[in-house]
Design a protein around this motif. Structure first.
Motif, mmCIF file in Angstrom:
data_model
loop_
_atom_site.group_PDB
_atom_site.id
_atom_site.type_symbol
_atom_site.label_atom_id
_atom_site.label_comp_id
_atom_site.label_asym_id
_atom_site.label_seq_id
_atom_site.Cartn_x
_atom_site.Cartn_y
_atom_site.Cartn_z
ATOM 1 N N ALA A 1 49.199 46.308 41.632
ATOM 2 C CA ALA A 1 49.294 45.797 43.001
ATOM 3 C C ALA A 1 49.436 44.280 42.882
ATOM 4 C CB ALA A 1 48.067 46.172 43.825
ATOM 5 N N TYR A 2 49.943 43.661 43.919
ATOM 6 C CA TYR A 2 50.173 42.214 43.855
ATOM 7 C C TYR A 2 48.892 41.426 44.076
ATOM 8 C CZ TYR A 2 55.274 42.564 43.853
ATOM 9 O OH TYR A 2 56.572 42.813 43.518
ATOM 10 N N ILE A 3 48.730 40.367 43.269
ATOM 11 C CA ILE A 3 47.694 39.374 43.517
ATOM 12 C C ILE A 3 48.387 38.033 43.764
ATOM 13 C CG2 ILE A 3 45.973 40.573 42.126
ATOM 14 C CD1 ILE A 3 46.470 38.503 39.913
ATOM 15 N N LEU A 4 47.781 37.217 44.603
ATOM 16 C CA LEU A 4 48.291 35.881 44.888
ATOM 17 C C LEU A 4 47.670 34.910 43.892
ATOM 18 C CD1 LEU A 4 49.602 33.606 46.538
ATOM 19 C CD2 LEU A 4 47.753 33.840 48.201
ATOM 20 N N PHE A 5 48.512 34.162 43.188
ATOM 21 C CA PHE A 5 48.087 33.192 42.175
ATOM 22 C C PHE A 5 47.885 31.856 42.883
ATOM 23 C CE2 PHE A 5 48.488 31.471 37.789
ATOM 24 C CZ PHE A 5 47.833 32.476 37.112
ATOM 25 N N ASP A 6 46.636 31.471 43.129
ATOM 26 C CA ASP A 6 46.348 30.423 44.116
ATOM 27 C C ASP A 6 45.371 29.389 43.562
ATOM 28 O OD1 ASP A 6 45.854 28.928 46.366
ATOM 29 O OD2 ASP A 6 45.107 30.574 47.583
ATOM 30 N N THR A 7 45.885 28.201 43.193
ATOM 31 C CA THR A 7 45.008 27.131 42.704
ATOM 32 C C THR A 7 44.203 26.495 43.835
ATOM 33 O OG1 THR A 7 46.783 25.480 42.902
ATOM 34 C CG2 THR A 7 46.539 26.585 40.780
ATOM 35 N N GLY A 8 44.506 26.846 45.087
ATOM 36 C CA GLY A 8 43.762 26.315 46.223
ATOM 37 C C GLY A 8 42.653 27.232 46.708
ATOM 38 N N ALA A 9 42.391 28.325 45.988
ATOM 39 C CA ALA A 9 41.311 29.243 46.375
ATOM 40 C C ALA A 9 40.001 28.774 45.741
ATOM 41 C CB ALA A 9 41.630 30.664 45.919
ATOM 42 N N GLU A 10 38.936 28.758 46.536
ATOM 43 C CA GLU A 10 37.634 28.369 45.984
ATOM 44 C C GLU A 10 37.001 29.496 45.186
ATOM 45 O OE1 GLU A 10 34.958 25.381 47.959
ATOM 46 O OE2 GLU A 10 35.838 26.324 49.720
ATOM 47 N N ARG A 11 37.331 30.757 45.524
ATOM 48 C CA ARG A 11 36.800 31.913 44.811
ATOM 49 C C ARG A 11 37.922 32.927 44.618
ATOM 50 N NH1 ARG A 11 31.799 33.388 48.798
ATOM 51 N NH2 ARG A 11 31.524 31.288 49.630
ATOM 52 N N ASN A 12 37.727 33.845 43.687
ATOM 53 C CA ASN A 12 38.588 35.018 43.626
ATOM 54 C C ASN A 12 38.191 35.933 44.782
ATOM 55 O OD1 ASN A 12 39.749 34.124 41.165
ATOM 56 N ND2 ASN A 12 38.017 34.973 40.042
ATOM 57 N N VAL A 13 39.188 36.479 45.495
ATOM 58 C CA VAL A 13 38.928 37.264 46.702
ATOM 59 C C VAL A 13 39.732 38.560 46.643
ATOM 60 C CG1 VAL A 13 38.832 37.232 49.222
ATOM 61 C CG2 VAL A 13 38.729 35.071 47.959
ATOM 62 N N MET A 14 39.114 39.665 47.059
ATOM 63 C CA MET A 14 39.786 40.967 47.076
ATOM 64 C C MET A 14 39.743 41.542 48.484
ATOM 65 S SD MET A 14 39.132 44.267 44.581
ATOM 66 C CE MET A 14 39.799 43.343 43.196
ATOM 67 N N ASP A 15 40.824 42.229 48.847
ATOM 68 C CA ASP A 15 40.893 42.903 50.138
ATOM 69 C C ASP A 15 39.893 44.058 50.164
ATOM 70 O OD1 ASP A 15 41.751 43.806 52.642
ATOM 71 O OD2 ASP A 15 43.308 45.071 51.758
ATOM 72 N N ARG A 16 39.089 44.133 51.229
ATOM 73 C CA ARG A 16 38.052 45.157 51.310
ATOM 74 C C ARG A 16 38.653 46.569 51.268
ATOM 75 N NH1 ARG A 16 32.846 44.808 52.869
ATOM 76 N NH2 ARG A 16 33.165 42.707 53.691
ATOM 77 N N GLU A 17 39.755 46.793 51.984
ATOM 78 C CA GLU A 17 40.374 48.118 52.000
ATOM 79 C C GLU A 17 40.829 48.514 50.599
ATOM 80 O OE1 GLU A 17 44.577 49.166 53.483
ATOM 81 O OE2 GLU A 17 43.291 49.652 55.192
ATOM 82 N N TYR A 18 41.422 47.563 49.870
ATOM 83 C CA TYR A 18 41.878 47.846 48.509
ATOM 84 C C TYR A 18 40.682 48.109 47.593
ATOM 85 C CZ TYR A 18 44.012 47.216 43.926
ATOM 86 O OH TYR A 18 44.421 47.395 42.628
ATOM 87 N N ALA A 19 39.612 47.302 47.715
ATOM 88 C CA ALA A 19 38.426 47.489 46.885
ATOM 89 C C ALA A 19 37.838 48.875 47.088
ATOM 90 C CB ALA A 19 37.393 46.411 47.204
ATOM 91 N N GLU A 20 37.780 49.330 48.341
ATOM 92 C CA GLU A 20 37.257 50.668 48.623
ATOM 93 C C GLU A 20 38.156 51.738 48.032
ATOM 94 O OE1 GLU A 20 36.942 50.692 52.831
ATOM 95 O OE2 GLU A 20 35.075 49.510 52.887
ATOM 96 N N SER A 21 39.469 51.517 48.062
ATOM 97 C CA SER A 21 40.413 52.535 47.586
ATOM 98 C C SER A 21 40.329 52.746 46.079
ATOM 99 C CB SER A 21 41.842 52.165 47.983
ATOM 100 O OG SER A 21 42.340 51.097 47.192
ATOM 101 N N ILE A 22 39.876 51.733 45.329
ATOM 102 C CA ILE A 22 39.780 51.876 43.870
ATOM 103 C C ILE A 22 38.327 51.992 43.415
ATOM 104 C CG2 ILE A 22 41.959 50.661 43.484
ATOM 105 C CD1 ILE A 22 40.328 48.230 42.580
#
Length: 309
Positions: free
Chosen positions: A75-96
């Motif tokens: 699945a796609y992840i956004l490569f983001d140097t402006g993010a303060e934390r690594n973040v996951m979509d709740r719906e996706y986290a539940e699905s896996i």
């Protein structure tokens, strides 16, 4: 060092017990104590060099990288140097089946907030590289308008400064790939290597969060001011107050940073401060329009940013 991070958050709570973010900060400190029980974000040492492809959504050119979480399909992840934390979509986290999800607080997106929790993800694979035991914030991407980006479903956001600090990270916007090179295999620092491209290397520093790369940038020839280098930003953004003081026309200006300049740029004006009062005073954000067509190398070991054009 998540134990040290937890201790710092606990110090903050003792100094500012009535802060509006106290409950979320307390939950984050508890989670960091849990993370500190074992090594976190550990990259497999056998992978010394790696090249990853990424996709760019037309009109919103930020890098989307295919990745496998906990061994599931890509699945796609956004490569983001402006993010303060690594973040996951709740719906996706539940699905896996990512669990448990620890209590969190409000997570700040680009334009709005969303309730968030915290979880430790067993593994994230980028090509042949697998990184294990990664802390993530977990929140509703749909509420933050992040989940669907045109034809792309975005499952997570990762910051290479949190995930890949053992690697030299090069984003090649022209060829649309990311190069990773482990430092113990790298030899000469990247900024000192000879290439056929026009190259300039400049030091950067981190904001107080330890992950935002901040670079001096000049607008229309003014003195350089701190700007955030943000691969997750599809625009250039600047403080409305800064633009007014410097008399910058946001519809047409020149930005210079790291030995390179871009003309005829457009920017978005933002109200309020882009950083905390105790932090580096960030005056704006350098996003994709500034880096279009370049190779951008983040050397975390030597704290330098190299631009090749």
């Amino acid at each position: 060092d998540y134990a040290a991070a937890a201790a710092s958050l606990e110090d903050f709570l003792r100094l500012a017990p009535d802060d509006r973010r106290a409950e979320g900060t307390r939950n984050l400190a508890r989670f960091y104590r849990e993370v500190a029980r074992a090594p976190a974000a550990v990259a497999e040492p056998r992978v010394a060099r790696l090249r990853l492809r990424f996709d760019l959504k037309p009109g919103d050119e930020i890098p989307y990288v295919p990745a496998r979480t906990n061994g599931r399909p890509e699945a796609y992840i956004l490569f983001d140097t402006g993010a303060e934390r690594n973040v996951m979509d709740r719906e996706y986290a539940e699905s896996i089946g990512v669990e448990p999800v620890f209590p969190g607080g409000e997570l700040h997106g680009p334009w709005r907030e969303s309730p968030a929790g915290h979880a430790i993800v067993d593994s994230l694979s980028l090509g042949s590289l697998t990184i294990r035991r990664i802390p993530f914030a977990v929140t509703d991407f749909e509420r933050l308008h992040l989940r669907l980006q045109g034809e792309y479903y975005i499952a997570a956001i990762v910051n290479p400064a949190l995930l890949l600090r053992d690697y030299l990270v090069v984003l090649d916007y022209h060829a649309r790939h990311i190069e990773l090179e482990r430092y113990d295999d790298a030899g000469l620092p990247y900024g000192g290597r000879r290439t056929r491209l026009r190259k300039s290397t400049t030091p950067f520093l981190f904001a107080a969060n330890g992950v935002w790369p901040v670079l001096p940038a000049s607008l229309d020839g003014t003195r350089p001011l701190p700007f955030l280098v943000d691969t997750g930003a599809s625009d250039l953004l600047m403080s409305r107050e800064t633009a007014a003081v410097l008399r910058i026309d946001p519809l047409r200006f020149v930005a210079s940073a790291g030995g390179h300049a871009r003309e005829r740029l457009r920017g978005i004006l933002l109200d309020g401060s882009l950083s905390e009062p105790w932090d580096v005073q960030i005056h704006g954000i350098l996003g994709f329009p500034f880096f279009r067509g370049m190779r951008v190398a983040f050397d975390y070991e030597n704290m330098t940013l190299t631009l090749e054009n």
